[in-house]
Design a protein around this motif. Structure first.
Motif, PDB file in Angstrom:
ATOM      1  N   ALA A  57       0.852  -1.190   0.000  1.00  0.00           N
ATOM      2  CA  ALA A  57       0.000   0.000   0.000  1.00  0.00           C
ATOM      3  C   ALA A  57       0.890   1.244   0.000  1.00  0.00           C
ATOM      4  CB  ALA A  57      -0.915  -0.021   1.210  1.00  0.00           C
ATOM      5  N   GLN A  86      -7.396  12.498   7.040  1.00  0.00           N
ATOM      6  CA  GLN A  86      -8.356  13.173   6.154  1.00  0.00           C
ATOM      7  C   GLN A  86      -9.040  14.323   6.891  1.00  0.00           C
ATOM      8  OE1 GLN A  86     -11.061  10.583   4.024  1.00  0.00           O
ATOM      9  NE2 GLN A  86      -9.385   9.386   3.120  1.00  0.00           N
ATOM     10  N   ASN A 120      -0.802   3.030  18.897  1.00  0.00           N
ATOM     11  CA  ASN A 120      -0.008   1.816  18.683  1.00  0.00           C
ATOM     12  C   ASN A 120       1.496   2.055  18.632  1.00  0.00           C
ATOM     13  OD1 ASN A 120      -1.795  -0.501  18.493  1.00  0.00           O
ATOM     14  ND2 ASN A 120      -2.707   0.519  16.732  1.00  0.00           N
ATOM     15  N   ILE A 132     -10.586   9.393   9.333  1.00  0.00           N
ATOM     16  CA  ILE A 132      -9.867   8.378   8.552  1.00  0.00           C
ATOM     17  C   ILE A 132      -8.399   8.787   8.529  1.00  0.00           C
ATOM     18  CG2 ILE A 132      -9.612   7.327   6.274  1.00  0.00           C
ATOM     19  CD1 ILE A 132     -12.590   7.920   5.802  1.00  0.00           C
ATOM     20  N   TYR A 134      -3.974   7.276   8.790  1.00  0.00           N
ATOM     21  CA  TYR A 134      -3.088   6.121   8.678  1.00  0.00           C
ATOM     22  C   TYR A 134      -1.640   6.503   8.934  1.00  0.00           C
ATOM     23  CZ  TYR A 134      -3.726   7.952   3.896  1.00  0.00           C
ATOM     24  OH  TYR A 134      -3.883   8.775   2.809  1.00  0.00           O
ATOM     25  N   GLU A 154       4.977   3.952   2.611  1.00  0.00           N
ATOM     26  CA  GLU A 154       4.155   2.752   2.694  1.00  0.00           C
ATOM     27  C   GLU A 154       3.199   2.861   3.889  1.00  0.00           C
ATOM     28  OE1 GLU A 154       6.210  -1.018   2.724  1.00  0.00           O
ATOM     29  OE2 GLU A 154       4.343  -2.113   3.108  1.00  0.00           O
ATOM     30  N   LYS A 156       1.184   1.692   6.924  1.00  0.00           N
ATOM     31  CA  LYS A 156       1.499   0.656   7.915  1.00  0.00           C
ATOM     32  C   LYS A 156       0.325   0.313   8.819  1.00  0.00           C
ATOM     33  CE  LYS A 156       5.808   0.039   6.845  1.00  0.00           C
ATOM     34  NZ  LYS A 156       6.366  -1.265   6.494  1.00  0.00           N
ATOM     35  N   HIS A 157      -0.596   1.237   9.001  1.00  0.00           N
ATOM     36  CA  HIS A 157      -1.716   0.997   9.921  1.00  0.00           C
ATOM     37  C   HIS A 157      -2.824   1.989   9.580  1.00  0.00           C
ATOM     38  CE1 HIS A 157      -2.394  -1.238  13.832  1.00  0.00           C
ATOM     39  NE2 HIS A 157      -3.516  -0.576  13.685  1.00  0.00           N
ATOM     40  N   ILE A 158      -4.054   1.498   9.482  1.00  0.00           N
ATOM     41  CA  ILE A 158      -5.195   2.317   9.053  1.00  0.00           C
ATOM     42  C   ILE A 158      -6.238   2.375  10.167  1.00  0.00           C
ATOM     43  CG2 ILE A 158      -7.072   2.506   7.359  1.00  0.00           C
ATOM     44  CD1 ILE A 158      -5.354   0.674   5.512  1.00  0.00           C
ATOM     45  N   TYR A 159      -6.804   3.557  10.393  1.00  0.00           N
ATOM     46  CA  TYR A 159      -7.878   3.751  11.371  1.00  0.00           C
ATOM     47  C   TYR A 159      -9.068   4.389  10.659  1.00  0.00           C
ATOM     48  CZ  TYR A 159      -3.873   3.157  14.416  1.00  0.00           C
ATOM     49  OH  TYR A 159      -2.741   2.661  15.009  1.00  0.00           O
ATOM     50  N   LEU A 160     -10.256   3.866  10.861  1.00  0.00           N
ATOM     51  CA  LEU A 160     -11.436   4.452  10.226  1.00  0.00           C
ATOM     52  C   LEU A 160     -12.699   4.090  10.992  1.00  0.00           C
ATOM     53  CD1 LEU A 160     -12.363   2.523   6.948  1.00  0.00           C
ATOM     54  CD2 LEU A 160     -10.999   1.578   8.776  1.00  0.00           C
TER      55      LEU A 160
ATOM     56  N   MET B   1     -12.429   1.433  13.835  1.00  0.00           N
ATOM     57  CA  MET B   1     -11.794   0.132  13.621  1.00  0.00           C
ATOM     58  C   MET B   1     -10.455   0.341  12.940  1.00  0.00           C
ATOM     59  SD  MET B   1     -14.046  -1.373  10.437  1.00  0.00           S
ATOM     60  CE  MET B   1     -13.153  -2.914  10.520  1.00  0.00           C
ATOM     61  N   GLU B   2      -9.639  -0.736  12.870  1.00  0.00           N
ATOM     62  CA  GLU B   2      -8.302  -0.559  12.322  1.00  0.00           C
ATOM     63  C   GLU B   2      -7.821  -1.766  11.518  1.00  0.00           C
ATOM     64  OE1 GLU B   2      -5.245  -0.883  15.695  1.00  0.00           O
ATOM     65  OE2 GLU B   2      -6.986  -0.024  16.727  1.00  0.00           O
ATOM     66  N   PHE B   3      -6.849  -1.502  10.671  1.00  0.00           N
ATOM     67  CA  PHE B   3      -6.170  -2.557   9.920  1.00  0.00           C
ATOM     68  C   PHE B   3      -4.670  -2.388  10.135  1.00  0.00           C
ATOM     69  CE2 PHE B   3     -10.124  -1.976   7.565  1.00  0.00           C
ATOM     70  CZ  PHE B   3     -10.529  -3.275   7.297  1.00  0.00           C
ATOM     71  N   SER B   4      -4.027  -3.394  10.673  1.00  0.00           N
ATOM     72  CA  SER B   4      -2.569  -3.359  10.807  1.00  0.00           C
ATOM     73  C   SER B   4      -1.943  -3.762   9.473  1.00  0.00           C
ATOM     74  CB  SER B   4      -2.125  -4.332  11.893  1.00  0.00           C
ATOM     75  OG  SER B   4      -2.375  -5.658  11.441  1.00  0.00           O
ATOM     76  N   LEU B   5      -0.626  -3.645   9.375  1.00  0.00           N
ATOM     77  CA  LEU B   5       0.072  -4.073   8.159  1.00  0.00           C
ATOM     78  C   LEU B   5      -0.199  -5.554   7.910  1.00  0.00           C
ATOM     79  CD1 LEU B   5       2.004  -3.384   5.867  1.00  0.00           C
ATOM     80  CD2 LEU B   5       3.903  -3.897   7.405  1.00  0.00           C
ATOM     81  N   LEU B   8      -3.621  -5.991   6.488  1.00  0.00           N
ATOM     82  CA  LEU B   8      -3.624  -5.549   5.089  1.00  0.00           C
ATOM     83  C   LEU B   8      -3.090  -6.644   4.167  1.00  0.00           C
ATOM     84  CD1 LEU B   8      -2.328  -1.851   4.971  1.00  0.00           C
ATOM     85  CD2 LEU B   8      -4.412  -2.750   3.937  1.00  0.00           C
ATOM     86  N   ARG B  16      -8.731  -5.211  -0.599  1.00  0.00           N
ATOM     87  CA  ARG B  16      -7.588  -4.339  -0.303  1.00  0.00           C
ATOM     88  C   ARG B  16      -7.504  -3.191  -1.325  1.00  0.00           C
ATOM     89  NH1 ARG B  16      -3.115  -7.867   0.295  1.00  0.00           N
ATOM     90  NH2 ARG B  16      -3.260  -8.071  -1.951  1.00  0.00           N
ATOM     91  N   VAL B  20      -7.578   0.594   0.021  1.00  0.00           N
ATOM     92  CA  VAL B  20      -6.398   1.473  -0.088  1.00  0.00           C
ATOM     93  C   VAL B  20      -6.664   2.607  -1.071  1.00  0.00           C
ATOM     94  CG1 VAL B  20      -3.935   1.583  -0.592  1.00  0.00           C
ATOM     95  CG2 VAL B  20      -4.860  -0.391   0.608  1.00  0.00           C
ATOM     96  N   LEU B  23      -8.193   5.658   0.607  1.00  0.00           N
ATOM     97  CA  LEU B  23      -7.492   6.343   1.692  1.00  0.00           C
ATOM     98  C   LEU B  23      -6.994   7.741   1.346  1.00  0.00           C
ATOM     99  CD1 LEU B  23      -5.390   3.508   3.329  1.00  0.00           C
ATOM    100  CD2 LEU B  23      -7.476   4.575   4.180  1.00  0.00           C
ATOM    101  N   SER B  24      -6.645   7.947   0.079  1.00  0.00           N
ATOM    102  CA  SER B  24      -6.060   9.253  -0.265  1.00  0.00           C
ATOM    103  C   SER B  24      -7.069  10.382  -0.136  1.00  0.00           C
ATOM    104  CB  SER B  24      -5.462   9.212  -1.676  1.00  0.00           C
ATOM    105  OG  SER B  24      -6.420   8.766  -2.600  1.00  0.00           O
TER     106      SER B  24
END
Lengths: 217, 217
Positions: A57, A86, A120, A132, A134, A154, A156-160, B1-5, B8, B16, B20, B23-24
């Motif tokens: 990513a 965001q 984290n 949102i 990351y 890259e 590494k970790h997403i929060y939403l 909620m979250e997604f770690s590497l 992902l 995915r 991803v 996210l932008s």
């Protein structure tokens, strides 16, 4: 109406900046969070974040040569990490205010009333008020033609927020109240027209619900 | 909620990609017009156009390695010129349809029902139905980390509706009915929250009208 290259060259500098900045279309509105080795935080609004790849990513953004986020770039180069957050309609004015030229010992978080937030163990501050966000690890920087800097990292970790995540992975930015930028200083929320199915030759695309299901006519 | 590497990396590929790509934030929606040396036209929707500079007026975009616009890239490398045409709410579905994998002898203009349009002798087709569009001359291409291609060009001629141009050079994209993309397949028009004055330290930003005048409280 039209502007030729000659017209463009003759324009007042500020008029030209407004005009040309409007041409790309709607831009993403993100707050770039970083800190130096002593933990002094920095926050800068950027409108050039773009998707580069999903696996790994990767996300890129452009930093202008003499723009305000120069403290951010120094931090990123030294610590190798930053956050992207965001902008939403509750914080758009505070987000814009981060573009003022504060001194390096003034944190934009304090100056504009946004809250740094650590998640984290990641060594760059998130914006508590952003929905949102990351964590990004620097991968490369390079100087482009006009001395702008391309920064690639890259994710590494997403929060939403859970209610913005659709069953197929799409994040409904309208539900998350994300805003877009146009030109140098205009902010907007969005009115979704709809989602569309993957396009195939000689087959009409279908409208999808925000959850990604085909809408039957 | 979250997604770690780790999360992902375990995700289904399509989930995915949706996640991803969202996210932008909001992305610009533009149609890239080009043609080969024989005048065979090509049209591709791209969501990565970004502003690089106003003087000279430079614009960049990213092309994915195996994405549909590969015919466009070949055309641009051979002819050195292309057009960028903002997508509006009358043509968003046709614009999305250009992403289908048509054969190289099929022009997306014909396939999706958009009209090629030649202006001021420029050797790449514009989209007649687009309201804001410009001629671009290739300046450089380079391959980035994940085999994506960064294409940079200089804006040579701009066309826009007079009623969308504000006295200070700002183009009101809402008046021009320009749309934004989010994720892979969602299109939206915009609800302007407002414009803001140039931010200065320790001074509150002021709201501006769409013409750029300060709104008195």
């Amino acid at each position: 109406m039209e502007f030729s290259l000659h017209d463009l060259q003759q324009l007042d500098k500020s008029f030209r900046a407004q005009l040309v900045n409007s041409l790309s279309g709607y831009k993403s509105a993100n707050l770039l969070g970083s800190q130096n080795k002593d933990g002094k935080t920095n926050l800068a609004i950027i409108s050039s974040v773009f998707h580069l790849g999903a696996d790994p990513a990767l996300v890129g953004f452009i930093m202008r040569p003499h723009s305000v986020p120069r403290h951010s770039l120094e931090n990123i180069l030294k610590t190798g990490c930053y956050t992207l957050n965001q902008v939403n309609s509750a914080i758009w004015q505070a987000a814009h205010q981060t573009s003022a030229r504060y001194e390096s010992d003034e944190s934009e978080f304090d100056m504009v009333g946004l809250t740094p937030h650590y998640l984290n163990g990641f060594e760059a501050p998130f914006v508590a008020q952003s929905h949102i966000k990351y964590a990004v690890e620097l991968q490369s920087t390079q100087t482009l033609v006009n001395q702008t800097e391309l920064v690639i990292g890259e994710i590494k970790h997403i929060y939403l927020p859970q209610n913005a995540l659709m069953p197929d992975g799409f994040i409904d930015l309208a539900t998350a109240d994300t805003v877009a930028v146009s030109g140098l200083d205009c902010y907007s929320t969005a009115n979704p027209l709809g989602r569309l199915s993957y396009a195939k030759p000689h087959q009409e695309v279908k409208k999808l619900t925000r959850s990604g299901e085909v809408i039957q006519n």
